[in-house]
Design an enzyme around this catalytic site. Structure first.
Site, PDB file in Angstrom:
ATOM      1  N   ALA A  65      58.885  44.441  14.494  1.00 51.18           N
ATOM      2  CA  ALA A  65      59.008  45.770  15.097  1.00 51.18           C
ATOM      3  C   ALA A  65      59.053  46.792  13.961  1.00 51.18           C
ATOM      4  CB  ALA A  65      60.277  45.835  15.931  1.00 51.18           C
ATOM      5  N   GLY A 108      59.505  40.778  15.530  1.00 45.00           N
ATOM      6  CA  GLY A 108      58.767  41.053  16.766  1.00 45.00           C
ATOM      7  C   GLY A 108      57.361  40.462  16.750  1.00 45.00           C
ATOM      8  N   GLU A 111      57.850  36.985  17.777  1.00 45.90           N
ATOM      9  CA  GLU A 111      58.167  37.016  19.210  1.00 45.90           C
ATOM     10  C   GLU A 111      56.903  37.256  20.035  1.00 45.90           C
ATOM     11  OE1 GLU A 111      61.260  39.944  18.296  1.00 45.90           O
ATOM     12  OE2 GLU A 111      62.617  38.750  19.528  1.00 45.90           O
ATOM     13  N   GLU A 131      65.439  39.400  11.295  1.00 48.19           N
ATOM     14  CA  GLU A 131      66.248  40.543  11.751  1.00 48.19           C
ATOM     15  C   GLU A 131      67.656  40.538  11.175  1.00 48.19           C
ATOM     16  OE1 GLU A 131      64.315  38.692  13.677  1.00 48.19           O
ATOM     17  OE2 GLU A 131      63.197  39.929  15.103  1.00 48.19           O
TER      18      GLU A 131
HETATM   19  N1  CAA Z   1      58.328  48.021   9.987  1.00 52.74           N
HETATM   20  C1  CAA Z   1      57.815  49.114   9.385  1.00 52.74           C
HETATM   21  N2  CAA Z   1      57.061  49.063   8.285  1.00 52.74           N
HETATM   22  C2  CAA Z   1      56.801  47.850   7.761  1.00 52.74           C
HETATM   23  C3  CAA Z   1      57.305  46.666   8.322  1.00 52.74           C
HETATM   24  C4  CAA Z   1      58.096  46.769   9.506  1.00 52.74           C
HETATM   25  N3  CAA Z   1      58.565  45.705  10.150  1.00 52.74           N
HETATM   26  N4  CAA Z   1      56.889  45.615   7.570  1.00 52.74           N
HETATM   27  C5  CAA Z   1      56.142  46.131   6.564  1.00 52.74           C
HETATM   28  N5  CAA Z   1      56.102  47.479   6.683  1.00 52.74           N
HETATM   29  C6  CAA Z   1      55.401  48.424   5.800  1.00 52.74           C
HETATM   30  C7  CAA Z   1      56.150  48.609   4.496  1.00 52.74           C
HETATM   31  O1  CAA Z   1      57.182  49.544   4.638  1.00 52.74           O
HETATM   32  C8  CAA Z   1      55.032  49.083   3.594  1.00 52.74           C
HETATM   33  O2  CAA Z   1      54.804  50.440   3.882  1.00 52.74           O
HETATM   34  P1  CAA Z   1      54.669  51.508   2.637  1.00 52.74           P
HETATM   35  O3  CAA Z   1      53.432  51.052   1.899  1.00 52.74           O
HETATM   36  O4  CAA Z   1      54.523  52.810   3.339  1.00 52.74           O
HETATM   37  O5  CAA Z   1      55.900  51.325   1.845  1.00 52.74           O
HETATM   38  C9  CAA Z   1      53.821  48.296   4.091  1.00 52.74           C
HETATM   39  O6  CAA Z   1      54.149  47.892   5.424  1.00 52.74           O
HETATM   40  C10 CAA Z   1      53.546  47.057   3.271  1.00 52.74           C
HETATM   41  O7  CAA Z   1      54.742  46.297   3.206  1.00 52.74           O
HETATM   42  P2  CAA Z   1      55.397  45.764   1.847  1.00 52.74           P
HETATM   43  O8  CAA Z   1      55.072  46.702   0.709  1.00 52.74           O
HETATM   44  O9  CAA Z   1      56.839  45.479   2.085  1.00 52.74           O
HETATM   45  O10 CAA Z   1      54.568  44.405   1.641  1.00 52.74           O
HETATM   46  P3  CAA Z   1      55.011  43.099   0.866  1.00 52.74           P
HETATM   47  O11 CAA Z   1      53.802  42.241   0.811  1.00 52.74           O
HETATM   48  O12 CAA Z   1      55.700  43.429  -0.414  1.00 52.74           O
HETATM   49  O13 CAA Z   1      56.133  42.402   1.802  1.00 52.74           O
HETATM   50  C11 CAA Z   1      57.004  41.606   3.913  1.00 52.74           C
HETATM   51  C12 CAA Z   1      55.762  41.905   3.048  1.00 52.74           C
HETATM   52  C13 CAA Z   1      57.821  40.452   3.287  1.00 52.74           C
HETATM   53  C14 CAA Z   1      56.521  41.201   5.283  1.00 52.74           C
HETATM   54  C15 CAA Z   1      57.883  42.871   3.981  1.00 52.74           C
HETATM   55  O14 CAA Z   1      57.066  43.974   4.336  1.00 52.74           O
HETATM   56  C16 CAA Z   1      58.978  42.773   4.996  1.00 52.74           C
HETATM   57  O15 CAA Z   1      59.992  42.136   4.746  1.00 52.74           O
HETATM   58  N6  CAA Z   1      58.804  43.452   6.157  1.00 52.74           N
HETATM   59  C17 CAA Z   1      59.837  43.520   7.195  1.00 52.74           C
HETATM   60  C18 CAA Z   1      59.948  42.228   7.963  1.00 52.74           C
HETATM   61  C19 CAA Z   1      61.066  42.328   9.001  1.00 52.74           C
HETATM   62  O16 CAA Z   1      62.212  42.496   8.687  1.00 52.74           O
HETATM   63  N7  CAA Z   1      60.692  42.209  10.284  1.00 52.74           N
HETATM   64  C20 CAA Z   1      61.618  42.319  11.408  1.00 52.74           C
HETATM   65  C21 CAA Z   1      61.642  43.723  11.920  1.00 52.74           C
HETATM   66  S1  CAA Z   1      62.904  44.012  13.146  1.00 52.74           S
HETATM   67  C22 CAA Z   1      62.275  43.336  14.572  1.00 52.74           C
HETATM   68  O17 CAA Z   1      61.194  42.816  14.625  1.00 52.74           O
HETATM   69  C23 CAA Z   1      63.175  43.451  15.789  1.00 52.74           C
HETATM   70  C24 CAA Z   1      62.718  42.733  16.994  1.00 52.74           C
HETATM   71  O18 CAA Z   1      63.160  41.644  17.275  1.00 52.74           O
HETATM   72  C25 CAA Z   1      61.750  43.313  17.950  1.00 52.74           C
END
Ligand code: CAA
Length: 257
Positions: A65, A108, A111, A131
């Site tokens: 998400a 998400g 999911e 999460e």
């Molecule tokens: N939400 C918003 N933006 C996201 C995102 C997310 N879940 N995942 C990645 N992005 C964005 C980053 O902010 C980045 O944007 P900018 O270039 O503007 O900074 C871009 O996508 C590229 O991401 P990274 O630079 O972080 O890429 P990476 O290769 O270094 O890392 C990753 C990849 C390990 C997937 C890392 O992006 C990450 O940890 N992302 C978040 C994963 C996460 O926590 N997901 C769960 C979200 S909460 C949820 O899903 C709730 C639910 O149950 C519905």
């Protein structure tokens, strides 16, 4: 649509739905999820489509998400978050869905893949529910679907640590159907979808509905629902065609009627 692309005509009866927010690793914001729900509902009504494949790009199926969209929300806003309605629309799609996953399939995104009926993954896919690292828990079915898919102990481990697992681990844990070499996930999903499109479409939909009853009901209710679905199929032309074709030793021609 801005974040979702629908491809038809790649193969007969198959639609490919592509998540298209590559700059954010296909992070699921409300607009993307709403567009996805609309696209899937339209394909569910489209008589020319029998199987739907959902995919992302090579780097990400979806990284979860949209954290930036959620960061400042309070509890009441989260309860009223309109993504909720889109998710329940996606859950109700009657046609079979296959997630073709490459790269990150997290939160998400994982999911969403689990909402699909089958999952094919490229070798570079990574699955996880991270999460907990954000101080929250999965909110789009992760605690329920992951536990049903891989069992309590492994779901606890993934959700409580937030660690990612490889496609191979996901396969051995029963989360996905199979792993294929990097870049081959779409081809394999199309092959699998092609096998399903050869079957009687209504029987396929009733089978999906009956299998999903496993998760919604007690055994007795599930068996009743299955019996009703199985009997109802005898009201279709495809049942007569399928059985006559067998007796006449020829290939059936199914019409979805
Ligand atoms: N939400 C918003 N933006 C996201 C995102 C997310 N879940 N995942 C990645 N992005 C964005 C980053 O902010 C980045 O944007 P900018 O270039 O503007 O900074 C871009 O996508 C590229 O991401 P990274 O630079 O972080 O890429 P990476 O290769 O270094 O890392 C990753 C990849 C390990 C997937 C890392 O992006 C990450 O940890 N992302 C978040 C994963 C996460 O926590 N997901 C769960 C979200 S909460 C949820 O899903 C709730 C639910 O149950 C519905």
């Amino acid at each position: 649509m801005e974040f979702v692309i629908v491809h038809k005509g790649i193969k007969p009866y198959i639609a490919l739905v592509e998540l298209n927010r590559p700059g954010e690793l296909n992070a699921l914001n409300a607009q993307l999820v709403a567009e996805l729900a609309t696209a899937l509902q339209e394909l569910d009504q489209d008589e020319a489509i029998r199987v739907i494949i959902l995919t992302g790009n090579n780097k990400a199926f979806a990284a979860g998400a949209d954290i930036k969209e959620m960061v400042d929300k309070n509890a009441v806003e989260m309860l009223q978050y309109k993504q909720k309605d889109s998710w329940s629309q996606i859950r109700k799609i009657r046609k079979p869905t296959i997630a073709a996953v490459s790269g990150y399939c997290l939160g998400g995104g994982c999911e969403l893949a689990m909402t699909c009926d089958m999952i094919i993954a490229a070798e570079n896919a990574q699955f996880g529910q991270p999460e907990i690292k954000l101080g929250i828990i999965p909110g789009a079915g992760g605690t329920q679907r992951l536990t049903r898919a891989i069992g309590k102990a492994k779901a606890m481990e993934l959700i409580l640590t937030g660690r990612f697992i490889s496609a191979r681990e996901a396969e051995s844990w029963g989360l996905i159907n199979r792993v294929v070499p990097a870049g081959m996930h779409l081809e394999e999903a199309l092959r699998l979808a092609g096998l399903i499109t050869q079957q009687a479409p209504l029987a396929v939909q009733f089978a999906k509905d009956s299998i999903n009853q496993t998760f919604e009901t007690y055994l007795e209710e599930g068996l009743d629902a299955e019996r009703k679905n199985a009997s109802l199929l005898f009201a279709t032309e495809d049942q007569k065609e399928g059985m006559r074709a067998f007796i006449e030793k020829r290939k059936p021609v199914f019409k979805g009627k």
